[in-house]
Every structure is written in structure tokens, then in C-alpha cells.
Write a protein that holds these residues in place. Structure first.
Motif, PDB file in Angstrom:
ATOM      1  N   MET A  12       0.847  -1.210   0.000  1.00  0.00           N
ATOM      2  CA  MET A  12       0.000   0.000   0.000  1.00  0.00           C
ATOM      3  C   MET A  12       0.875   1.249   0.000  1.00  0.00           C
ATOM      4  SD  MET A  12      -3.349  -0.367   0.376  1.00  0.00           S
ATOM      5  CE  MET A  12      -4.202  -1.857   0.013  1.00  0.00           C
ATOM      6  N   MET A  15       2.380   1.818  -3.252  1.00  0.00           N
ATOM      7  CA  MET A  15       1.389   2.280  -4.228  1.00  0.00           C
ATOM      8  C   MET A  15       1.089   3.765  -4.029  1.00  0.00           C
ATOM      9  SD  MET A  15      -2.059   0.314  -5.174  1.00  0.00           S
ATOM     10  CE  MET A  15      -3.119   0.912  -3.890  1.00  0.00           C
ATOM     11  N   PHE A  16       0.945   4.150  -2.783  1.00  0.00           N
ATOM     12  CA  PHE A  16       0.572   5.541  -2.526  1.00  0.00           C
ATOM     13  C   PHE A  16       1.735   6.496  -2.783  1.00  0.00           C
ATOM     14  CE2 PHE A  16      -2.636   3.808   0.705  1.00  0.00           C
ATOM     15  CZ  PHE A  16      -3.536   3.607  -0.310  1.00  0.00           C
ATOM     16  N   THR A  19       3.192   6.382  -6.803  1.00  0.00           N
ATOM     17  CA  THR A  19       2.320   7.023  -7.791  1.00  0.00           C
ATOM     18  C   THR A  19       2.384   8.540  -7.634  1.00  0.00           C
ATOM     19  OG1 THR A  19       0.512   6.701  -6.272  1.00  0.00           O
ATOM     20  CG2 THR A  19       0.688   5.131  -8.075  1.00  0.00           C
ATOM     21  N   CYS A  21       0.734  10.819  -6.201  1.00  0.00           N
ATOM     22  CA  CYS A  21      -0.491  11.592  -6.433  1.00  0.00           C
ATOM     23  C   CYS A  21      -0.652  11.919  -7.918  1.00  0.00           C
ATOM     24  CB  CYS A  21      -0.504  12.874  -5.625  1.00  0.00           C
ATOM     25  SG  CYS A  21      -0.131  12.618  -3.912  1.00  0.00           S
ATOM     26  N   VAL A  22      -0.550  10.918  -8.757  1.00  0.00           N
ATOM     27  CA  VAL A  22      -0.616  11.178 -10.191  1.00  0.00           C
ATOM     28  C   VAL A  22      -1.986  11.782 -10.549  1.00  0.00           C
ATOM     29  CG1 VAL A  22      -1.392   8.844 -10.793  1.00  0.00           C
ATOM     30  CG2 VAL A  22      -0.161  10.210 -12.452  1.00  0.00           C
ATOM     31  N   GLY A  23      -1.917  12.802 -11.359  1.00  0.00           N
ATOM     32  CA  GLY A  23      -3.166  13.429 -11.809  1.00  0.00           C
ATOM     33  C   GLY A  23      -3.758  14.385 -10.803  1.00  0.00           C
ATOM     34  N   LYS A  24      -3.035  14.622  -9.716  1.00  0.00           N
ATOM     35  CA  LYS A  24      -3.605  15.508  -8.694  1.00  0.00           C
ATOM     36  C   LYS A  24      -3.449  16.965  -9.116  1.00  0.00           C
ATOM     37  CE  LYS A  24      -1.619  16.505  -4.633  1.00  0.00           C
ATOM     38  NZ  LYS A  24      -1.892  17.875  -4.212  1.00  0.00           N
ATOM     39  N   ARG A  25      -4.525  17.706  -8.980  1.00  0.00           N
ATOM     40  CA  ARG A  25      -4.449  19.152  -9.165  1.00  0.00           C
ATOM     41  C   ARG A  25      -5.435  19.750  -8.184  1.00  0.00           C
ATOM     42  NH1 ARG A  25      -7.531  17.787 -14.708  1.00  0.00           N
ATOM     43  NH2 ARG A  25      -9.372  17.226 -13.574  1.00  0.00           N
ATOM     44  N   GLU A  26      -4.929  20.637  -7.357  1.00  0.00           N
ATOM     45  CA  GLU A  26      -5.789  21.215  -6.330  1.00  0.00           C
ATOM     46  C   GLU A  26      -6.806  22.148  -6.976  1.00  0.00           C
ATOM     47  OE1 GLU A  26      -5.632  20.441  -3.147  1.00  0.00           O
ATOM     48  OE2 GLU A  26      -3.923  19.120  -3.395  1.00  0.00           O
ATOM     49  N   ILE A  27      -7.925  22.276  -6.310  1.00  0.00           N
ATOM     50  CA  ILE A  27      -9.005  23.089  -6.879  1.00  0.00           C
ATOM     51  C   ILE A  27      -8.583  24.556  -6.985  1.00  0.00           C
ATOM     52  CG2 ILE A  27     -10.192  23.590  -4.693  1.00  0.00           C
ATOM     53  CD1 ILE A  27     -12.813  23.020  -6.279  1.00  0.00           C
ATOM     54  N   ASP A  28      -7.651  24.971  -6.099  1.00  0.00           N
ATOM     55  CA  ASP A  28      -7.234  26.374  -6.163  1.00  0.00           C
ATOM     56  C   ASP A  28      -6.119  26.599  -7.179  1.00  0.00           C
ATOM     57  OD1 ASP A  28      -6.208  24.672  -4.177  1.00  0.00           O
ATOM     58  OD2 ASP A  28      -4.960  26.279  -3.405  1.00  0.00           O
TER      59      ASP A  28
END
Lengths: 406, 574
Positions: A12, A15-16, A19, A21-28
Motif C-alpha cells: 500500500m 502504491m501511494f 504514484t 499523487c498522479v493526476g492531482k491538481r488542487e481546486i485552487d
């Protein structure tokens, strides 16, 4: 067991972490586009290019202070534009201008300039359907004005223009000045063999007064609904006015409200206003001597909301008269629109082909190839019954009694 | 050590002095052991010695035992005479002289020593190879109080205490059935903790009782200080974050579980009683569900289910939406969230983890702090977290709402050990959804779900009756059916035949209500066995009737009075 557990935990963690946080983009970190405008422009070499204008919301200004004080500019939107040969090219150029990643999923509206629409919107439909980030429920409209100007003008009570256009559509069933055309409908109509696409038409109008200096007259530009853009395949062939759109909507949408003004019998200057509460259309397709034939049964119910005439709701005779006046007027309106669509544009945007297919599928197979030609030859019989169900709160006519005393 | 064991296993000697010496050597260095020497009032005047531990005995009981042993009165003079003649001294004292309710004869030193340490009083007498154990258990005990961890609005307010006898008594007071069994055993080589296994014969599956006893007997440990020592050693899934053994402080909950065919394990010195087997849903159900109207009960049960889902998923869903799937948020809400996050320097996942940890800190600090200072924690916490952190731009106001919502939801789960385990499994979910988005959330959720489906509690599937689906048991899962509708016991009971035979209650037929009640009283009168009760009931009916008549007449009188007054007035006016 304990070793299995360790393995699981390590797996785990790998995996975490790996990766990352692949594809992560914060809303701000997103520049949320609220509306897209598409114009046709010529570049230096005289080649035609697409100009994409994006209306981007500044969250801090659009919402006011919700958390810690953040820098506010007082400008809730930020509009940027770029030109290129294709839409995607222009969109990529927009990224050059933006400090945040441009995010299209929340776009309320796509505004297409009519010049561009006349050249064909196939690429636009394709792009907006193909792109996973874009929603199918976005409103699609055409405008005779500059789409870039329309997209960046503030309208109504909302601080974000895209939101106010959404609001216009939300309550458009009261005014019925434009069809509710979403990307998904446009796409379906474009792919269909029986119907042709139509989209709502927006226009900029100066009709807002300034609070501080009303004497200057109308000064702010407002976006309004202004009829329908009619397409043949992917090319804009013409428009219907707001008034004509009302009759068109009878065919393509569920009508919940509408207003009709009829002159009084005694005095032509005085008018009675009839508010439509419910309208029902039943299309009965038929086939006679090589041409399709449609009987349109329209049932209209409504109420009397405003009148200058001396009509009491208990006066059956006068109400009957009024009803027949309404029927006549409606019939005239419908026939006018039918003529325009059939003769002038020659495209079936009424979904008449669909109902013909449902009733007479075998004949449809013969006619589907040249449906637009057959549609032009089709005859329409309009049969209207109007009924005034109530006089709202008043039964007696509103008349001054002073005259009677004299 | 072996020396001590040797001494312990020794039989009692005939000579009292050797016995006393051995006991003294075993119990030396103990200030609280009391030794009392006396002489029997018989002809020989045998010397006797009494040992007990001060504090765990009731001194009154010891004194009464001494009185029996030391005094001759006219009442027991015969008895004293017999003891002089009979060879078996201890036995004859037990049968003839002692008034103690549970005096036992001890043959070995070991029994005697154990008796002393358990809180009884051990008595040895010269010229006897047997000793006597007088029950003298007593000492300070906490009284029965309202359970701290599980409170109800409507329902009994008594809770278990540290004393196991009180606890079993509280349950026996609720189930006065000959089939209720309370089996005892002793665990812990040093603590010698009393464990009681309770069940209702005929309702419980015998194999379940066997399994429980077998698992308990396998335990080898020096001490058991709380029921969790046992819980962890009899669990089916020792590594699981889900608890498969229900613990409760409420005797009514234990009684209800026994009636459903479960087994309760009482442990001395702790108010927490274990109930097995336990399903996942049992941890979300409170006693209130059954004590309130079934509609209300169902509603509050649903509130708890929703609270469970919120406390498990809301932080993860917020994190995955704001850092991966912004297109899934409604536009207006997306703008609001974005405006709140405008100045926050941290990623959402980090923000969420920080806030969750701060919340746990506050909860833990509030719990550990002495009560008078405890309030300060909440003030500081709410000020710092609720306002200053947002004002300083470290966390967004949305995150504060999410964490607060999660906290409140986790507090509304009635069983605190279940609420702890939900708090625990929230973190892997949060990290998975913060690093992999919806994919991570769903993956982790499925892992947890698969795990929950796979575990069992004493042979029962943990998620039953939802999965495996048991149609008969659905009456007590999502909807708490009215009591007159729950006709069968749950499937885990051996005897899941008819539990009750009630029909839906309804008022009697309108026309015959009077005659119906008359009929009942007539029947009662005719039944010779129940004449007295019938008479009583009849009398009470009569009383009620007369009351009603009285009330009516009073009303009539009032009316008459009013009318008279009015008449008077009108006459006056005229």
C-alpha cells in the motif's frame, strides 16, 4: 498472517508513494472557465482562424471572502482570448496566458459567432463531445454579435456572466424567446437522420440604466435571448425571431407558460392578455399521393390575466369570442413559422421526421434519404382549440363606476 | 517458588501450631493479613486460629463467625456438646455450630490460602485435619450507577459495576428463568479473576457455549484486569480493525442478547461485559431503538447509519473531489470551495490529515485532562481550530466543517470501541483517496468491504443479516419492526420458533366494548384459582367506574350552577 499483513502494508505504502499523487491538481490551482466564445477572425495572411475567448472566474472575487482575507481585485471574471487554426490549438495558446491550469468542465455556455456558424460547426461539435473534460449539458448558442464581447459582458444580478446566461435558460420557459439547446441535443440532432439542429440565439442589448446617473439613459449592455439559429447539417442557414421561436417551441419542448396579446372586439387599441398555462400538441402523420401530411392538433388552455376590454369572466359569449380570436391568432403564427421553416430554410427542425418514422416506418425508409425535400413538400393542417379556464382573481371586468353615475 | 508450591500442596496437619507456622510463612510480609486466635467453648477447649485479609472482607461477617465459634448459649449448647464428642471436628462445626450461610470445609492448605486471598476467612482448629472457610466477602464496592459510556433517554438507568456478583444479579433480575445459566471459571494464574459465562439454555446453540468455553479455557495468562484481555484472546480476526466481540455496560443490553441466543462473558473487576457472537450492525444499534416507538426507533437508527457513513467517508470524498475530480462538484459549490482555498498553502490531503490529527488531539486531551481543566481544552480548541486557523489562512473553512461533521458523526455511534475502529479505518481511506483519487477511494473501500465480509464472529458472518442475506432477520436491521411483529428469534438462536404470539394491537369493537370488559371479568370470576385477583381487578374496575360517574356529576353540577347564575343575571337585568 503477520507477514501477509506487513506485505500488504508495504504494498500500500509503495502504491501511494510511488504514484506520487498522479493526476492531482488542487481546486485552487485551476482557472475555472465559466463561458466560451468562438469567433471567426482573419489573420495577417488573410486566412480564417478561430478565436477562442474564455471567461474565467476569480473565485475570491466571485464569492467574496469565505476564509482568510485574500487579495480581491473587484473583478469577478477574467477574460482571455487566443486565435489559431483549430479550437484545440487556440485553447493551448490560452494556457500561455494563464497562471493556473485552465479547467473547462464548469463552462456554462458555448457562444458561437454566426459568421463562424455559417462556415460549419462540425469541428466544434466534435471537439466539445470528444473532450472528456467538457460537459454535455453545456448550453450552446449562436450570436450575431462578437462572441468574445458577449462572453465578457456582465449581465443580470449574477457576478459571473456564464452563470447569468445559465439563469436566462433556467427561466426561459416563461419568456420562450429561445429554445433550450444543450450540447447533447445539438449532437443528437446533428447525428440524426430525421431532424436538423437548432440552437438558441443570444444578443447584446443596451437596456440597463445606471443607478448613479439615470439621466444618461441606457448604457450597459445586457445579454438577452433572441430567437433561434436554424442549421442545415452543420451550417447555420437562418434565424427565427423571438416571436417565431414561441411557435417553434410548441413542437420541440414542453410548454409551461406563454403570453398572447389579442386586441379587443370593441376597440382595436385596447388589448386582452391571455396567459398560457398548458399547451398540448398531437401530431398525426399521414401519407397522401407521395407527400407526407401532418395534422397538428393543438390544445391550449390558459387564463385571462390582463384586459382593457369590458369582459367579465361570467360572460360566456364574449369569452367564446375571445377564444376563437386566440385560436385564429395562434393558427396564423404557427402557419407563418411553418412557411418560413419549410419554404425559406427547407430543414426539418420540428422533429416531424421522427413522428413520421414512428407512425409509418415503411414509408419512412423510402423518404429518409431526401427527407428535407419531402419535408418542404409536406402539408400541415393546423387544428387549434383554445380554452380560457379562469379569470384569475377577477370575474367582473375592472370598470370605473363613476361613468355610470353621470 | 517451588518451596511455596510445596507448602501449598501440603495437607493440613493435626497440630494447629504447625499449620499456623506454614500459613504465616506463606503470607508473611503482608500487613493486611489478620490472624485471630480463639478457643472453642467445648469441653476440650480446642485452640483455633482465623486468617483473613483486611479490606476485602466484611468485618461484621467475621465477627458473627467468631461469635458462633466462641460462645455457648442455651440455644447452641447441644451443638457444642456434639462437637466435643464427634471425631470430625470441622464437619460438626459446619453442620451444628456455624450460622454462616456458605461455610465450606477445606482439606488442603491451598484451598484455605485461596479462600483467604479471595476475601473469605479461613479457620483452622487444633486436632482437626480440616479447616473451615467462612464466606466473608465484602469491602468497599461502587454502587450501581448509570453507565457512563452508553446513555439512553428512555430505559433503565442501572449499569454494571466492578463486582461480578452485582453484575450477574442485574441480569438475573431481568431474566427470572430457570434456564438462565451462569457458569463460573477462574482465569489468570496470578489474578485468579472470576469469569462467568451466561446463556439461556434452550435458546442458545449448545455448540456456541462449547466454543466459548473452549476458547476461554485455552487462555493462559497471569492476569486479567479488564475484559479486553479476554476479548483479544478469543477474537476470530485478531488483526482486524473491526471488533467482533460486543462489549457493553448495560445489563438490559446483555439480557436482550441472551434472549437472542447469545452468550455473555462477565469478568470480575470491570463493568464491561462481553457478548458473542456480535454482528457489525450491533455496534450501530442502541438500546433506545427498542424502548422508543418503532417509528422513532427506526429513524434514530437511520440517523446513526448515516452518521457512520459520514464519519467514514466524508473527509475522503472531500479530498478526492477537490484534488482530483473538480468536474464532479456543482459549479457554484466549486467556486465557493476554490475561494475558501485561495490562500491555503497546503494540499488538501495534508490539510485534512492535519485537521483530523488536531481533532483527535483535542478529543484525547479532553478525555485525559482532569475534569475541571477539561473545559479549557474545548475553549482553546474551538477558538484555535474554528477561528484562528481559518483567519490565519492555514486551513479552509470548508475543511473545518468537514472535520467537525466527521467528529460529531463518530460520536453518535453508540459503541465507543466501534467508533474508535471507524476512526482508524478512516485514515487509510483518506490517504488512498488523497493520492489516487476516486480510484484509490474505491480500491480501499473494497479492500475494507472484502475484509468485513470475510470475517466471522463465533461462526456467524460479521455482516449478517445483510450479507449473507437472511430474510427472516431483516425485521431488526434497517427498520426496527414493532414488537408485536417480531415473532421469531434471530437465526443465530437454536430455538428460533415463535418468540411471542401477539397480534397487532387494536381497540375492541366499538359497540361491544362495555360487554367485552364485563365478559372478561365474568370469566375471571368463574375461574376458581384466580378468584382473588379477579376480585381485585373487579374492584379496581368498580372504582374507576365510580370515579368516572363522580366526575360526570361534578361537571353536571357546574353546568347547572352556571345556568342558574345566568338566569339570575337575566332576571336582575329585567
Amino acid at each position: 498472517m503477520i507477514r501477509k499483513l506487513y506485505k500488504l502494508v508495504i504494498l500500500m505504502a509503495i502504491m501511494f508513494i510511488l504514484t506520487s499523487c498522479v493526476g492531482k491538481r488542487e481546486i485552487d490551482d485551476l482557472a475555472m472557465v465559466m463561458g466560451v466564445g468562438l469567433d471567426l477572425v482573419e489573420n495577417k495572411n488573410g486566412e480564417e482562424e478561430v478565436k477562442v475567448t474564455a471567461q474565467i472566474a476569480r473565485p475570491a472575487d466571485a464569492r467574496g471572502q469565505t476564509g482568510a482575507p485574500s487579495g480581491q481585485t473587484g473583478e469577478p471574471i477574467w477574460s482571455i482570448s487566443a486565435t489559431d487554426k483549430s479550437i484545440f490549438g487556440a485553447i493551448r495558446k490560452l494556457e500561455n496566458l494563464s497562471s493556473r491550469r485552465i479547467f473547462w468542465a464548469h463552462s456554462y455556455v458555448i457562444v458561437i459567432n454566426e459568421d463562424l456558424a455559417k462556415n460549419g460547426i462540425k469541428d466544434i461539435i466534435d471537439f466539445f463531445i470528444r473532450n472528456p473534460e467538457l460537459r454535455m449539458r453545456t448550453w450552446v448558442t449562436v450570436t450575431p454579435d462578437d462572441a468574445s464581447e458577449l462572453v465578457s459582458s456582465l449581465t443580470g444580478l449574477e457576478v459571473i456572466p456564464g452563470q447569468s446566461i445559465e439563469g436566462l435558460f433556467k427561466y426561459s420557459d416563461i419568456t420562450r424567446a429561445a429554445p433550450r439547446s444543450q450540447m447533447i441535443d445539438l449532437h443528437a440532432a446533428y447525428l440524426s437522420d430525421a431532424t436538423q439542429p437548432y440552437v438558441a440565439r443570444l444578443k447584446l442589448e443596451t437596456n440597463e440604466l445606471s443607478n448613479q446617473t439615470p439621466e444618461q439613459g441606457e448604457m450597459y449592455k445586457n445579454v438577452t435571448h433572441a430567437g433561434t439559429g436554424v442549421f442545415k447539417d452543420d451550417k447555420l442557414v437562418g434565424t427565427l425571431s423571438a416571436k417565431e421561436t414561441r411557435s417553434l417551441l410548441l413542437f420541440v419542448e414542453n410548454i409551461k407558460s406563454g403570453v398572447s396579446i389579442i386586441p379587443c372586439a370593441e376597440n382595436e387599441e385596447d388589448v386582452t392578455t391571455f396567459e398560457l398555462v398548458h399547451e398540448e400538441l398531437k401530431v398525426i402523420p399521414d401519407y397522401k399521393e407521395g407527400t407526407p401530411e401532418f395534422t397538428l392538433k393543438v390544445k391550449t388552455t390558459g387564463k385571462l390575466v390582463e384586459t382593457d376590454c369590458a369582459i367579465g369572466f361570467d360572460d360566456d359569449q364574449k369569452i367564446k369570442e375571445l377564444e376563437s380570436n386566440i385560436e385564429e391568432k395562434f393558427k396564423k403564427d404557427i402557419n407563418k413559422v411553418l412557411d418560413k421553416i419549410q419554404q425559406e430554410y427547407g430543414v426539418d427542425i420540428l422533429e416531424a421526421g421522427n413522428s413520421f418514422n414512428n407512425k409509418l416506418p415503411s414509408k419512412w425508409k423510402e423518404m429518409r434519404v431526401n427527407w428535407d425535400d419531402h419535408f418542404q413538400d409536406a402539408t400541415f393542417h393546423v387544428d387549434i382549440t383554445a380554452e380560457i379556464k379562469s379569470g384569475a382573481l377577477l370575474i367582473e371586468p375592472t370598470e370605473s363606476n363613476k361613468r355610470a353615475d353621470e | 517458588m517451588s518451596n511455596v508450591e510445596q507448602k501449598m500442596n501440603q495437607n493440613l496437619s493435626r497440630n494447629i501450631d504447625t499449620n499456623v507456622k506454614v500459613i504465616q510463612s506463606l503470607l508473611k510480609q503482608n500487613d493486611d493479613v489478620v490472624e485471630r486466635t480463639f478457643y472453642l467453648p467445648n469441653q476440650q477447649g480446642n485452640k483455633g486460629t482465623l486468617f483473613y485479609v483486611e479490606g476485602i472482607v466484611d468485618t461484621d461477617k467475621i465477627e458473627r463467625a467468631l461469635k458462633d465459634l466462641m460462645y455457648t448459649s442455651s440455644a447452641n449448647s447441644n451443638a457444642v456438646q456434639t462437637t466435643s464428642t464427634e471425631s470430625n471436628l470441622a464437619m460438626s462445626i459446619q453442620t451444628h455450630m456455624s450460622h454462616n450461610s456458605s461455610v465450606k470445609v477445606a482439606n488442603t492448605l491451598q484451598e484455605g490460602i485461596n479462600g483467604i486471598l479471595l476475601g473469605d476467612c479461613f479457620c483452622i482448629i487444633d486436632q482437626s485435619e480440616q479447616g473451615l472457610i467462612f464466606s466473608g466477602k465484602g469491602g468497599e464496592k461502587r454502587s450501581v450507577e448509570e453507565p457512563m459510556a452508553e446513555q439512553v433517554v428512555r430505559g433503565p438507568r442501572d449499569g454494571f459495576t466492578e463486582d461480578i456478583r452485582t453484575n450477574t444479579a442485574l441480569v438475573r433480575r431481568r431474566i427470572r428463568d430457570v434456564h438462565l445459566k451462569v457458569e463460573g471459571l477462574e482465569l489468570g494464574t496470578k489474578t485468579k479473576t472470576t469469569i462467568n459465562v451466561s446463556y439461556i439454555n434452550g435458546i442458545v446453540k449448545e455448540s456456541l457455549v462449547e466454543e466459548v468455553k473452549q476458547r476461554l479455557n485455552k487462555i493462559e495468562i497471569d492476569g486479567i484486569l479488564e475484559s479486553n484481555y479476554i476479548e483479544e484472546m478469543i477474537r476470530d480476526a485478531p488483526y482486524s480493525p473491526f471488533s467482533t466481540v460486543l462489549n457493553t455496560e448495560r445489563p438490559d443490553k446483555v439480557a436482550a442478547a441472551l434472549l437472542e441466543g447469545r452468550v455473555a462473558i462477565f469478568v470480575d473487576n470491570t463493568p464491561f461485559v462481553l457478548v458473542v457472537p456480535a454482528h457489525f450492525w450491533d455496534f450501530l444499534q442502541a438500546s433506545d431503538d427498542y424502548y422508543l416507538n418503532f417509528l422513532t426507533g427506526t429513524f434514530i437508527r437511520w440517523v446513526r447509519y448515516i452518521a457512520f457513513i459520514i464519519s467514514l467517508t466524508i473527509p475522503s470524498i472531500y479530498v478526492l473531489l477537490t484534488s482530483f475530480h473538480q468536474e464532479m462538484i456543482p459549479t457554484a459549490l466549486a467556486l465557493t470551495i476554490a475561494s475558501g482555498r485561495e490562500v491555503i498553502p497546503f494540499p488538501v490531503l495534508f490539510e485534512a490529515l492535519v485537521m483530523e490529527i488536531i481533532f483527535e488531539l483535542m478529543r484525547e486531551a479532553g478525555l485525559r485532562m482532569p475534569k475541571p481543566i477539561g473545559q479549557a481544552v474545548s475553549i482553546v480548541g474551538s477558538l484555535i481550530i474554528g477561528q484562528a486557523a481559518v483567519q490565519a489562512g492555514i486551513v479552509s473553512p470548508f475543511m473545518v466543517i468537514i472535520v467537525a461533521l466527521t467528529g460529531i458523526s463518530s460520536f453518535s455511534i453508540p459503541n465507543f470501541s466501534a467508533s474508535y475502529s471507524i476512526r482508524l479505518i478512516r485514515f487509510p481511506l483518506l490517504i488512498a483517496s488523497g493520492t489516487l483519487g476516486l480510484l484509490g477511494f474505491i480500491g480501499m473501500f473494497f479492500l475494507l468491504a472484502i475484509h468485513a465480509v470475510s470475517i466471522r464472529s463465533f461462526g456467524e458472518s460479521y455482516l449478517a443479516p445483510a450479507t449473507p442475506f437472511k430474510p427472516k432477520d431483516q425485521k431488526d436491521l434497517l427498520i426496527r419492526f414493532p414488537w408485536w411483529h417480531m415473532k421469531n428469534r434471530p437465526e443465530l438462536a437454536a430455538d428460533n420458533g415463535i418468540r411471542e404470539a401477539n397480534e397487532k394491537p387494536a381497540p375492541p369493537d366499538k359497540g361491544n366494548s362495555e360487554t367485552a370488559s364485563n365478559k372478561i371479568s365474568d370469566e375471571m370470576n368463574s375461574d376458581a384459582n384466580t378468584t382473588s385477583t379477579a376480585n381485585k381487578k373487579d374492584a379496581s374496575v368498580q372504582r374507576k367506574k365510580s370515579k368516572r360517574i363522580k366526575r360526570k356529576t361534578v361537571k353536571l353540577k357546574d353546568l347547572m350552577k352556571d345556568k342558574n347564575d345566568e338566569d339570575q343575571k337575566s332576571q336582575d337585568n329585567e
